[in-house]
Write a protein that holds these residues in place. Structure first.
Motif, PDB file in Angstrom:
ATOM      1  N   TYR A   1      67.908  98.600  39.112  1.00 25.44           N
ATOM      2  CA  TYR A   1      68.017 100.067  39.190  1.00 25.44           C
ATOM      3  C   TYR A   1      67.322 100.709  37.986  1.00 25.44           C
ATOM      4  CZ  TYR A   1      70.243 104.585  38.393  1.00 25.44           C
ATOM      5  OH  TYR A   1      70.480 105.892  38.111  1.00 25.44           O
TER       6      TYR A   1
ATOM      7  N   GLU B   1      64.577 108.892  43.097  1.00 22.40           N
ATOM      8  CA  GLU B   1      65.873 108.609  43.711  1.00 22.40           C
ATOM      9  C   GLU B   1      65.768 107.773  44.973  1.00 22.40           C
ATOM     10  OE1 GLU B   1      69.788 108.330  44.390  1.00 22.40           O
ATOM     11  OE2 GLU B   1      68.778 109.056  42.596  1.00 22.40           O
TER      12      GLU B   1
ATOM     13  N   VAL C   1      67.956 104.450  45.719  1.00 26.33           N
ATOM     14  CA  VAL C   1      68.940 104.314  46.783  1.00 26.33           C
ATOM     15  C   VAL C   1      68.626 103.134  47.682  1.00 26.33           C
ATOM     16  CG1 VAL C   1      69.830 105.419  48.863  1.00 26.33           C
ATOM     17  CG2 VAL C   1      69.596 106.732  46.765  1.00 26.33           C
TER      18      VAL C   1
ATOM     19  N   LEU D   1      72.483 100.816  46.946  1.00 24.44           N
ATOM     20  CA  LEU D   1      73.362 101.145  45.834  1.00 24.44           C
ATOM     21  C   LEU D   1      74.560 101.993  46.255  1.00 24.44           C
ATOM     22  CD1 LEU D   1      70.803 101.954  42.998  1.00 24.44           C
ATOM     23  CD2 LEU D   1      72.236  99.929  43.214  1.00 24.44           C
ATOM     24  N   TYR D   2      74.350 102.980  47.127  1.00 21.26           N
ATOM     25  CA  TYR D   2      75.460 103.859  47.470  1.00 21.26           C
ATOM     26  C   TYR D   2      76.568 103.104  48.196  1.00 21.26           C
ATOM     27  CZ  TYR D   2      73.910 104.194  52.351  1.00 21.26           C
ATOM     28  OH  TYR D   2      73.563 103.911  53.645  1.00 21.26           O
TER      29      TYR D   2
ATOM     30  N   VAL E   1      74.691 104.608  38.072  1.00 20.12           N
ATOM     31  CA  VAL E   1      73.829 105.115  39.147  1.00 20.12           C
ATOM     32  C   VAL E   1      73.659 106.616  38.981  1.00 20.12           C
ATOM     33  CG1 VAL E   1      74.488 103.308  40.782  1.00 20.12           C
ATOM     34  CG2 VAL E   1      75.791 105.449  40.705  1.00 20.12           C
TER      35      VAL E   1
ATOM     36  N   THR F   1      73.602 109.377  44.221  1.00 22.39           N
ATOM     37  CA  THR F   1      74.150 108.157  44.817  1.00 22.39           C
ATOM     38  C   THR F   1      75.670 108.242  44.899  1.00 22.39           C
ATOM     39  OG1 THR F   1      72.302 106.817  44.013  1.00 22.39           O
ATOM     40  CG2 THR F   1      74.319 105.646  44.562  1.00 22.39           C
TER      41      THR F   1
ATOM     42  N   ARG G   1      76.733 110.616  47.659  1.00 23.75           N
ATOM     43  CA  ARG G   1      76.590 109.982  48.975  1.00 23.75           C
ATOM     44  C   ARG G   1      77.781 109.071  49.255  1.00 23.75           C
ATOM     45  NH1 ARG G   1      72.651 107.786  52.554  1.00 23.75           N
ATOM     46  NH2 ARG G   1      73.866 106.813  54.212  1.00 23.75           N
TER      47      ARG G   1
END
Length: 292
Positions: free
Chosen positions: A34, A42, A46, A56-57, A91, A95, A98
């Protein structure tokens, strides 16, 4: 050190080292990846995926879920802010938002304007539509059956026709309607926003009764026999009105029950309505007869 990604995960000391020395710690490798990909924006962040294929989310969402399950986040306290969660998980705020939105849509979290995001402790009220062979059996009787209390709060009474296209399946009466807008509460908690339409000409006493009670109870008191009880279910995102009344975000998933009790008699009142509930507060069940 505690791994910021996987709650309960106990990484080795390698987790503090560059990615090439993290060994099998996929979560900590993701943090390193990341960081390396931050320059690409972004979308790139993601879409970074570990070997299991999770962005990641999703990992952030699972981490928050795990902390709720472990009691790290308490039901009576707001979750940390987006900024704090983002810093803790390593993060971006986008993220985290979300992940929180996914958990809200799943019914695990709720947002209280001005106070923050909380664990949703509401449990669904389940209505059995044919628990007993009584067409007037409604939310009040169902609540009583399980030891709860159903009440209504009148919001407004106005001249308004049933405009939603779904009402067309009932063939609503032409001309004017009076609409009674009510909030249905179970044990004092807002459960459904209900709009009941009565076609002109109408009995003023009937409308007055509908202001203060549930439709099924009004029909029972008046001993109005039902020839047919027509129902239609669908799902829809919460409108601004539903959002404001039931304290859910605009677009939150809702269950809608459209109804048209057809009463016997030439001069019987013509009534149509819709009851809108957040999907995590109210559910319906019905028993269908088997063969023979």
């Amino acid at each position: 050190m505690r791994c910021p990604w996987l709650s309960g995960h106990a990484p080795s000391a390698a987790c503090d080292n560059p990615p090439e020395t993290t060994g099998n710690c996929l979560a900590c490798s993701l943090v390193a990846v990341y960081t390396q990909n931050a320059q690409f924006g972004e979308d790139s962040m993601v879409n970074v995926r570990e070997m299991g294929g999770k962005p990641l989310y999703e990992i952030a969402r699972e981490t928050i879920e795990a902390r709720i399950a472990e009691g790290i986040f308490k039901p009576d306290q707001p979750l940390p802010s987006v900024l704090n969660l983002a810093a803790e998980l390593g993060v971006s705020g986008i993220t985290v938002r979300r992940a929180l939105t996914d958990l809200q849509n799943a019914g695990l979290l709720r947002t209280v304007p001005g106070l923050g995001t909380f664990i949703n402790t509401t449990r669904r009220f389940v209505r059995h539509l044919n628990r007993v062979p009584d067409p007037h059996y409604g939310a009040f009787e169902e609540a009583l059956h399980i030891g709860k209390n159903a009440t209504v709060k009148t919001l407004s009474v106005e001249l308004q026709n049933p405009k939603d296209p779904v009402f067309a399946i009932f063939g609503p009466a032409e001309g004017k309607h009076v609409c009674v807008n009510k909030l249905v509460l179970i044990d004092g908690e807002a459960m459904a926003l209900e709009h009941t339409f009565v076609a002109f000409p109408y009995d003023e006493d009937l409308v007055d009764e509908l202001r203060n009670d549930l439709l099924t109870r009004v029909l029972r008191r008046r001993k109005l026999p039902l020839e047919q009880n027509r129902l239609y279910f669908d799902a829809a995102p919460a409108s601004p009105e539903v959002s404001a009344t039931l304290n859910v975000p605009i677009g939150y998933p809702t269950v809608r029950l459209f109804y048209n009790p057809v009463m016997k008699g030439k001069n019987a009142p013509r009534i149509y309505g819709v009851s809108v509930s957040p999907f995590d507060r109210l559910a319906y069940t019905v028993d269908l007869p088997g063969e023979g």
